[in-house]
Design a protein around this motif. Structure first.
Motif, PDB file in Angstrom:
ATOM      1  N   PHE A   1     -81.579  24.473 -11.275  1.00 39.10           N
ATOM      2  CA  PHE A   1     -83.007  24.183 -11.185  1.00 39.10           C
ATOM      3  C   PHE A   1     -83.241  22.699 -10.902  1.00 39.10           C
ATOM      4  O   PHE A   1     -82.708  21.830 -11.596  1.00 39.10           O
ATOM      5  N   TYR A   2     -84.063  22.439  -9.878  1.00 39.68           N
ATOM      6  CA  TYR A   2     -84.450  21.076  -9.522  1.00 39.68           C
ATOM      7  C   TYR A   2     -85.863  20.816 -10.018  1.00 39.68           C
ATOM      8  O   TYR A   2     -86.784  21.595  -9.724  1.00 39.68           O
ATOM      9  N   PHE A   3     -86.051  19.767 -10.783  1.00 39.20           N
ATOM     10  CA  PHE A   3     -87.345  19.447 -11.383  1.00 39.20           C
ATOM     11  C   PHE A   3     -88.464  19.416 -10.345  1.00 39.20           C
ATOM     12  O   PHE A   3     -89.575  19.896 -10.586  1.00 39.20           O
ATOM     13  N   GLY A   4     -88.186  18.874  -9.160  1.00 35.00           N
ATOM     14  CA  GLY A   4     -89.212  18.710  -8.130  1.00 35.00           C
ATOM     15  C   GLY A   4     -89.698  20.000  -7.507  1.00 35.00           C
ATOM     16  O   GLY A   4     -90.687  19.991  -6.764  1.00 35.00           O
ATOM     17  N   ASP A   5     -89.019  21.138  -7.793  1.00 32.77           N
ATOM     18  CA  ASP A   5     -89.467  22.424  -7.231  1.00 32.77           C
ATOM     19  C   ASP A   5     -90.701  22.964  -7.937  1.00 32.77           C
ATOM     20  O   ASP A   5     -91.345  23.886  -7.449  1.00 32.77           O
ATOM     21  N   PHE A   6     -91.005  22.430  -9.109  1.00 29.96           N
ATOM     22  CA  PHE A   6     -92.097  22.975  -9.899  1.00 29.96           C
ATOM     23  C   PHE A   6     -93.262  21.996  -9.911  1.00 29.96           C
ATOM     24  O   PHE A   6     -93.096  20.806 -10.154  1.00 29.96           O
ATOM     25  N   LYS A   7     -94.445  22.515  -9.620  1.00 31.63           N
ATOM     26  CA  LYS A   7     -95.623  21.664  -9.448  1.00 31.63           C
ATOM     27  C   LYS A   7     -96.263  21.363 -10.816  1.00 31.63           C
ATOM     28  O   LYS A   7     -97.300  21.897 -11.177  1.00 31.63           O
TER      29      LYS A   7
ATOM     30  N   TRP B   1     -86.531  26.297 -17.279  1.00 30.30           N
ATOM     31  CA  TRP B   1     -86.987  27.345 -16.366  1.00 30.30           C
ATOM     32  C   TRP B   1     -86.020  28.526 -16.288  1.00 30.30           C
ATOM     33  O   TRP B   1     -86.378  29.586 -15.772  1.00 30.30           O
ATOM     34  N   ASN B   2     -84.827  28.358 -16.823  1.00 29.80           N
ATOM     35  CA  ASN B   2     -83.905  29.494 -16.893  1.00 29.80           C
ATOM     36  C   ASN B   2     -84.479  30.627 -17.743  1.00 29.80           C
ATOM     37  O   ASN B   2     -84.152  31.799 -17.541  1.00 29.80           O
ATOM     38  N   LYS B   3     -85.367  30.291 -18.683  1.00 29.16           N
ATOM     39  CA  LYS B   3     -86.000  31.328 -19.507  1.00 29.16           C
ATOM     40  C   LYS B   3     -86.883  32.236 -18.658  1.00 29.16           C
ATOM     41  O   LYS B   3     -87.037  33.418 -18.940  1.00 29.16           O
ATOM     42  N   GLU B   4     -87.480  31.649 -17.594  1.00 26.77           N
ATOM     43  CA  GLU B   4     -88.330  32.434 -16.703  1.00 26.77           C
ATOM     44  C   GLU B   4     -87.515  33.121 -15.610  1.00 26.77           C
ATOM     45  O   GLU B   4     -87.913  34.168 -15.096  1.00 26.77           O
ATOM     46  N   HIS B   5     -86.397  32.515 -15.236  1.00 31.76           N
ATOM     47  CA  HIS B   5     -85.569  33.047 -14.144  1.00 31.76           C
ATOM     48  C   HIS B   5     -84.132  33.187 -14.651  1.00 31.76           C
ATOM     49  O   HIS B   5     -83.262  32.380 -14.344  1.00 31.76           O
ATOM     50  N   LYS B   6     -83.888  34.214 -15.437  1.00 26.96           N
ATOM     51  CA  LYS B   6     -82.571  34.345 -16.083  1.00 26.96           C
ATOM     52  C   LYS B   6     -81.454  34.655 -15.095  1.00 26.96           C
ATOM     53  O   LYS B   6     -80.278  34.503 -15.410  1.00 26.96           O
ATOM     54  N   ASP B   7     -81.809  35.119 -13.899  1.00 25.34           N
ATOM     55  CA  ASP B   7     -80.795  35.427 -12.895  1.00 25.34           C
ATOM     56  C   ASP B   7     -80.565  34.245 -11.947  1.00 25.34           C
ATOM     57  O   ASP B   7     -79.893  34.370 -10.929  1.00 25.34           O
ATOM     58  N   HIS B   8     -81.133  33.099 -12.271  1.00 24.94           N
ATOM     59  CA  HIS B   8     -80.959  31.892 -11.470  1.00 24.94           C
ATOM     60  C   HIS B   8     -80.407  30.804 -12.387  1.00 24.94           C
ATOM     61  O   HIS B   8     -80.708  30.800 -13.580  1.00 24.94           O
ATOM     62  N   HIS B   9     -79.592  29.894 -11.857  1.00 27.16           N
ATOM     63  CA  HIS B   9     -78.856  29.001 -12.762  1.00 27.16           C
ATOM     64  C   HIS B   9     -78.920  27.523 -12.408  1.00 27.16           C
ATOM     65  O   HIS B   9     -78.427  26.695 -13.166  1.00 27.16           O
TER      66      HIS B   9
ATOM     67  N   ASN C   1     -95.133  30.859  -7.314  1.00 23.14           N
ATOM     68  CA  ASN C   1     -93.956  31.358  -6.583  1.00 23.14           C
ATOM     69  C   ASN C   1     -94.349  32.261  -5.426  1.00 23.14           C
ATOM     70  O   ASN C   1     -93.754  32.201  -4.341  1.00 23.14           O
ATOM     71  N   ASN C   2     -95.372  33.111  -5.641  1.00 21.09           N
ATOM     72  CA  ASN C   2     -95.836  33.997  -4.565  1.00 21.09           C
ATOM     73  C   ASN C   2     -96.372  33.189  -3.384  1.00 21.09           C
ATOM     74  O   ASN C   2     -96.184  33.559  -2.222  1.00 21.09           O
ATOM     75  N   LEU C   3     -97.051  32.080  -3.689  1.00 28.21           N
ATOM     76  CA  LEU C   3     -97.597  31.225  -2.634  1.00 28.21           C
ATOM     77  C   LEU C   3     -96.469  30.604  -1.808  1.00 28.21           C
ATOM     78  O   LEU C   3     -96.559  30.521  -0.576  1.00 28.21           O
ATOM     79  N   ILE C   4     -95.390  30.173  -2.484  1.00 27.36           N
ATOM     80  CA  ILE C   4     -94.234  29.601  -1.772  1.00 27.36           C
ATOM     81  C   ILE C   4     -93.650  30.621  -0.799  1.00 27.36           C
ATOM     82  O   ILE C   4     -93.387  30.324   0.367  1.00 27.36           O
ATOM     83  N   VAL C   5     -93.461  31.858  -1.273  1.00 28.08           N
ATOM     84  CA  VAL C   5     -92.870  32.905  -0.426  1.00 28.08           C
ATOM     85  C   VAL C   5     -93.815  33.275   0.710  1.00 28.08           C
ATOM     86  O   VAL C   5     -93.390  33.468   1.857  1.00 28.08           O
TER      87      VAL C   5
ATOM     88  N   ASP D   1     -98.552  23.667 -20.593  1.00 31.99           N
ATOM     89  CA  ASP D   1     -97.466  24.519 -20.094  1.00 31.99           C
ATOM     90  C   ASP D   1     -98.045  25.713 -19.331  1.00 31.99           C
ATOM     91  O   ASP D   1     -98.939  26.411 -19.838  1.00 31.99           O
ATOM     92  N   PRO D   2     -97.549  25.968 -18.095  1.00 26.18           N
ATOM     93  CA  PRO D   2     -98.086  27.075 -17.298  1.00 26.18           C
ATOM     94  C   PRO D   2     -97.758  28.431 -17.908  1.00 26.18           C
ATOM     95  O   PRO D   2     -96.706  28.603 -18.530  1.00 26.18           O
ATOM     96  N   THR D   3     -98.671  29.396 -17.716  1.00 27.71           N
ATOM     97  CA  THR D   3     -98.426  30.757 -18.178  1.00 27.71           C
ATOM     98  C   THR D   3     -97.536  31.482 -17.172  1.00 27.71           C
ATOM     99  O   THR D   3     -97.293  31.001 -16.062  1.00 27.71           O
ATOM    100  N   GLU D   4     -97.081  32.667 -17.544  1.00 28.45           N
ATOM    101  CA  GLU D   4     -96.271  33.475 -16.621  1.00 28.45           C
ATOM    102  C   GLU D   4     -97.077  33.812 -15.365  1.00 28.45           C
ATOM    103  O   GLU D   4     -96.523  33.855 -14.267  1.00 28.45           O
ATOM    104  N   GLU D   5     -98.392  34.037 -15.536  1.00 29.72           N
ATOM    105  CA  GLU D   5     -99.247  34.336 -14.386  1.00 29.72           C
ATOM    106  C   GLU D   5     -99.341  33.130 -13.455  1.00 29.72           C
ATOM    107  O   GLU D   5     -99.316  33.268 -12.223  1.00 29.72           O
ATOM    108  N   ASP D   6     -99.437  31.925 -14.049  1.00 31.59           N
ATOM    109  CA  ASP D   6     -99.470  30.698 -13.245  1.00 31.59           C
ATOM    110  C   ASP D   6     -98.199  30.560 -12.418  1.00 31.59           C
ATOM    111  O   ASP D   6     -98.238  30.234 -11.226  1.00 31.59           O
ATOM    112  N   LEU D   7     -97.073  30.795 -13.075  1.00 29.26           N
ATOM    113  CA  LEU D   7     -95.781  30.654 -12.398  1.00 29.26           C
ATOM    114  C   LEU D   7     -95.643  31.675 -11.275  1.00 29.26           C
ATOM    115  O   LEU D   7     -95.181  31.348 -10.169  1.00 29.26           O
TER     116      LEU D   7
END
Length: 444
Positions: free
Chosen positions: A318-324, A308-316, A341-345, A331-337
């Protein structure tokens, strides 16, 4: 110059410790005092705190709970615990959470100053230029390399299926290599070094990479020390892996949130690798599963988390359980991700708006309601809104208190209560920091 926060529910003790440190000649920039854990958390969220000195028994929030919250917010904050009770259980728990010292009241002045000096000295270790670091490692660092066969066995344990047919063979290999994996609860953490030499102009050959990998292994073992039952080892390429384990008794201890503690360790590892070695790293953290047969699954989880660092290069971290993962058949698309994430916020926004005036509201609580880790929620909230989550809570509290001051006849202590502060004095400090004037000045 260092910033120190002193927390004790007895104001005289707070003031006495502050006076002692102010007159000590130590390299202190700011001294803050708080009379309960919730006040302390505001300072930790708003100020750059290097050292936390806290009492262990303080009513609504204990020193242990404060340490847990502090380590979620800033895992690298150093902590000295003071207590009126020479209780082994408290001391053990404090040390397990990373306390540098555990002092018994009444506090001996010289003992406290020595403890603070020791902590600050430890923080003073200089960060070297990367070329200098590699040169020094080449010249002075003589490694007792981990036994290759032991590394190989550990890697086999986390990559090959554990079947009944292999049970006797595996046990024999573990015993021969002094590997103890009794569990029955396991988790994995993996650190992947970023040794991309082309970005730094430093030539890092295979031998130098192994030196740095060994330095990371030492950082791991120093951080985890004897308080964590773990096995650490080299993985493929530029990686170091950790198997953490708990027996029934330690896993059943509900005083520590195990996932938050793993994330705290992950963030501390990332911070210290960058601080002492000058390189970035990515840390993956698995879930906790019961049974050694799940070690390959845990290994698969840390590898997925790191991706997931590939999607969030400014974050270092990552906990497996954070991703549904279960929401997607592939594999989810960038739009899926982005939608996830928008729903979480969005849900975090809703919860904060409904509960910002609640006394004792914590980042941990908001994260739990969203079924994500505090670390990931903090990152997403800041990335999506441009503002730190707790700064947003304070903004809502301050705007509401301003409205109440300008439109009602409520007293300061009543407004303080309504917007979630434990004491009117602490409310006034936050208010003045936010608006530049005191509540009474605004009322006039």
């Amino acid at each position: 110059m260092y910033n120190i926060l002193i927390v004790d529910d007895e104001p005289l003790i707070c003031r006495g410790l502050a006076n002692l440190l102010e007159s000590s000649g130590l390299n202190i920039q700011n001294l803050y005092t708080a009379n309960n854990g919730y006040e302390a958390l505001d300072y930790l969220k708003m100020e750059t705190i290097d050292l936390l000195i806290t009492d262990i028994q303080m009513g609504a929030m204990s020193g242990i709970e404060l340490m847990q919250q502090a380590k979620i917010i800033k895992p690298w904050v150093q902590v000295i615990v003071i207590s009126a009770h020479e209780t082994f259980q408290y001391a053990q728990l404090a040390i397990r959470l990373g306390a540098r010292d555990y002092l018994i009241k009444p506090i001996n002045s010289e003992q406290l100053l020595n403890s603070v000096r020791h902590v600050l000295l430890h923080m003073d270790r200089p960060v070297q230029d990367q070329k200098e670091l590699i040169s020094d490692l080449r010249e002075h660092f003589r490694m007792d390399q981990p036994i290759p066969q032991r590394m190989e066995v550990l890697n086999r344990l986390v990559t090959e299926p554990f079947t009944e047919d292999r049970y006797a063979e595996v046990i024999k290999l573990e015993q021969a290599n002094d590997i103890r994996l009794n569990g029955p609860y396991f988790a994995m953490v993996k650190i992947r070094l970023d040794l991309d030499a082309t970005a730094r102009g430093t030539v890092i050959d295979a031998k130098d990479a192994r030196l740095l990998q060994y330095a990371v292994l030492n950082i791991v073992n120093e951080l985890l020390d004897k308080e964590w039952d773990h096995q650490s080892f080299y993985s493929s390429g530029q990686e170091v892996s950790i198997i953490a384990q708990w027996d029934e008794a330690r896993y059943g201890d509900s005083s520590i949130d195990k996932i938050n503690q793993l994330e705290m360790i992950g963030r501390s590892l990332h911070f210290n690798v960058h601080k002492f070695l000058g390189f970035q790293s990515t840390v993956g953290i698995s879930q906790i599963l019961k049974g050694r047969e799940f070690l390959p699954e845990l290994h698969n989880q840390v590898n997925k988390a790191i991706v997931w660092n590939k999607e969030h290069k400014d974050h270092h971290v990552f906990y497996f359980g954070d991703f549904k993962w279960g929401l997607f058949t592939e594999d989810p698309t960038e739009e899926d991700l982005a939608a996830q994430n928008n729903l979480i916020v969005e849900r975090a926004h809703e919860y904060i708006h409904s509960n910002y005036a609640q006394k004792g509201l914590t980042l941990n609580e908001v994260a739990q309601k969203n079924h994500v880790s505090p670390n990931y929620l903090s990152y997403l909230f800041k990335k999506n809104t441009g503002i730190n989550l707790w700064e947003y809570v304070i903004k809502l509290r301050m705007e509401e208190s301003k409205r109440l001051i300008q439109n009602t006849d409520l007293r300061r202590y009543e407004i303080s209560e309504k917007v979630g502060y434990e004491s009117p004095e602490h409310f006034s400090k936050i208010f003045k920091k936010y608006f530049g004037i005191s509540p009474s000045e605004m009322k006039k």
